[in-house]
Design an enzyme around this catalytic site. Sequence first.
Site, PDB file in Angstrom:
ATOM      1  N   ARG A  79      11.105   3.907   3.501  1.00  0.00           N
ATOM      2  CA  ARG A  79      10.755   2.948   4.574  1.00  0.00           C
ATOM      3  C   ARG A  79      12.017   2.192   4.942  1.00  0.00           C
ATOM      4  O   ARG A  79      12.771   1.755   4.072  1.00  0.00           O
ATOM      5  CB  ARG A  79       9.683   1.969   4.097  1.00  0.00           C
ATOM      6  CG  ARG A  79       9.459   0.835   5.091  1.00  0.00           C
ATOM      7  CD  ARG A  79       8.263  -0.008   4.758  1.00  0.00           C
ATOM      8  NE  ARG A  79       7.033   0.713   5.019  1.00  0.00           N
ATOM      9  CZ  ARG A  79       5.817   0.143   4.958  1.00  0.00           C
ATOM     10  NH1 ARG A  79       5.690  -1.139   4.654  1.00  0.00           N
ATOM     11  NH2 ARG A  79       4.734   0.857   5.207  1.00  0.00           N
ATOM     12  N   HIS A 118       4.732   5.579  11.659  1.00  0.00           N
ATOM     13  CA  HIS A 118       4.303   5.458  10.260  1.00  0.00           C
ATOM     14  C   HIS A 118       3.372   6.644   9.995  1.00  0.00           C
ATOM     15  O   HIS A 118       2.165   6.501   9.869  1.00  0.00           O
ATOM     16  CB  HIS A 118       3.583   4.117  10.089  1.00  0.00           C
ATOM     17  CG  HIS A 118       3.317   3.719   8.675  1.00  0.00           C
ATOM     18  ND1 HIS A 118       3.550   4.537   7.593  1.00  0.00           N
ATOM     19  CD2 HIS A 118       2.824   2.568   8.167  1.00  0.00           C
ATOM     20  CE1 HIS A 118       3.208   3.904   6.486  1.00  0.00           C
ATOM     21  NE2 HIS A 118       2.762   2.702   6.809  1.00  0.00           N
ATOM     22  N   ARG A 147       0.803  -1.224   0.000  1.00  0.00           N
ATOM     23  CA  ARG A 147       0.000   0.000   0.000  1.00  0.00           C
ATOM     24  C   ARG A 147       0.837   1.277   0.000  1.00  0.00           C
ATOM     25  O   ARG A 147       0.591   2.196  -0.789  1.00  0.00           O
ATOM     26  CB  ARG A 147      -0.917   0.051   1.245  1.00  0.00           C
ATOM     27  CG  ARG A 147      -2.196  -0.685   1.107  1.00  0.00           C
ATOM     28  CD  ARG A 147      -2.559  -1.288   2.427  1.00  0.00           C
ATOM     29  NE  ARG A 147      -1.569  -2.307   2.730  1.00  0.00           N
ATOM     30  CZ  ARG A 147      -1.692  -3.570   2.342  1.00  0.00           C
ATOM     31  NH1 ARG A 147      -2.746  -3.954   1.699  1.00  0.00           N
ATOM     32  NH2 ARG A 147      -0.744  -4.454   2.605  1.00  0.00           N
ATOM     33  N   THR A 148       1.786   1.357   0.915  1.00  0.00           N
ATOM     34  CA  THR A 148       2.478   2.634   1.087  1.00  0.00           C
ATOM     35  C   THR A 148       3.271   2.981  -0.168  1.00  0.00           C
ATOM     36  O   THR A 148       3.155   4.082  -0.709  1.00  0.00           O
ATOM     37  CB  THR A 148       3.391   2.584   2.323  1.00  0.00           C
ATOM     38  OG1 THR A 148       2.637   2.072   3.418  1.00  0.00           O
ATOM     39  CG2 THR A 148       3.930   3.947   2.666  1.00  0.00           C
ATOM     40  N   LYS A 157      25.915  -3.637  -0.586  1.00  0.00           N
ATOM     41  CA  LYS A 157      27.390  -3.600  -0.633  1.00  0.00           C
ATOM     42  C   LYS A 157      27.950  -2.833   0.554  1.00  0.00           C
ATOM     43  O   LYS A 157      29.134  -2.563   0.626  1.00  0.00           O
ATOM     44  CB  LYS A 157      27.846  -2.911  -1.923  1.00  0.00           C
ATOM     45  CG  LYS A 157      27.357  -3.566  -3.188  1.00  0.00           C
ATOM     46  CD  LYS A 157      27.765  -2.696  -4.384  1.00  0.00           C
ATOM     47  CE  LYS A 157      26.852  -2.920  -5.569  1.00  0.00           C
ATOM     48  NZ  LYS A 157      26.948  -1.830  -6.554  1.00  0.00           N
TER      49      LYS A 157
END
Length: 308
Positions: free
Chosen positions: A101, A129, A51-52, A80
Amino acid sequence: MRHYLDTADLSASETQQLIELGMDIVKNKDKYADICARKKLATLFFEPSTRTRLSFEAAMLELGGSVIGFSEANSSSTSKGESVSDTVKVVSGYADIIAMRHPIEGAPRVASYKSNVPVINAGDGGHSHPTQTLTDLFTIYREKGSLDNLTIGLCGDLKFGRTTHSLIKAMCRYSNVRFALISPKELAVPDYIKTDYLDAGTTQYAEFDRPDAIMPELDILYMTRIQRERFFSEDEYLKHKDAFVLNLEKLRGAKKDLTIMHPLPRVNEIATEVDSDPRAKYFEQTLNGKYIRMALIITLLRLAGTIE
Ligand code: CP
């Protein structure tokens, strides 16, 4: 440079302006179709999302802009050993705004120190959030017409559920809001949320280990999943995974105009039979997420002087 890393980064009046912009976008989509033409959003997702990430990307595309980014840490140079700070410094040369995120709490804030463009926290570990909270506020506003005078039940994993932490922080700014915190004792709201937000103001709250007694009083029932990925042991998760499953039987006695919300993804905490109940608003909530993220992108780009 204004970033959006926490719900407190927008005042209550700025949040209201954002909600009103979201309402205007819903009504007059064409008016905003080119507002971000030639602007780019970078979605840096070091953790899974449906969703986000996709609502951010859909939001930018519907504003006439374009999108770059990655959806897992392994497909970036993080694998890396590159630091979040270096990644963001580089990407802020490629994009006009960044949504990030990350599994580590505070990572988007660290990123913001190195960024030349606005950074949006799209979820950091078990911490917060804030754009889900904007989605939730927008949904509540659309359903109830106000963010005041509400009794809100938060149910499920209130320890690791970052959406509930952000929602508490945000709703403590409104008048006459009461919280029913419904969870197993081991998954209760962290103490810092109680001391810093719930105890600090006038918000009333009470804790419950079952929702039955409080159900008839609720205006909003906000369900959450048990956050399997944040448990230290699978046994602990299994002990709590079916702590409370909402079904039609359990909704008997609830208000006729109850609004049932869930940030999704759902596992099994809401039986699918509830989906056709008119009080179930969790799929509308996901669509609201796109509209309010459109409003947030416009607002931050305007504040940065990137668009008019
Ligand atoms: N609600 C939410 O954050 O969903 P995703 O994890 O799919 O983005």
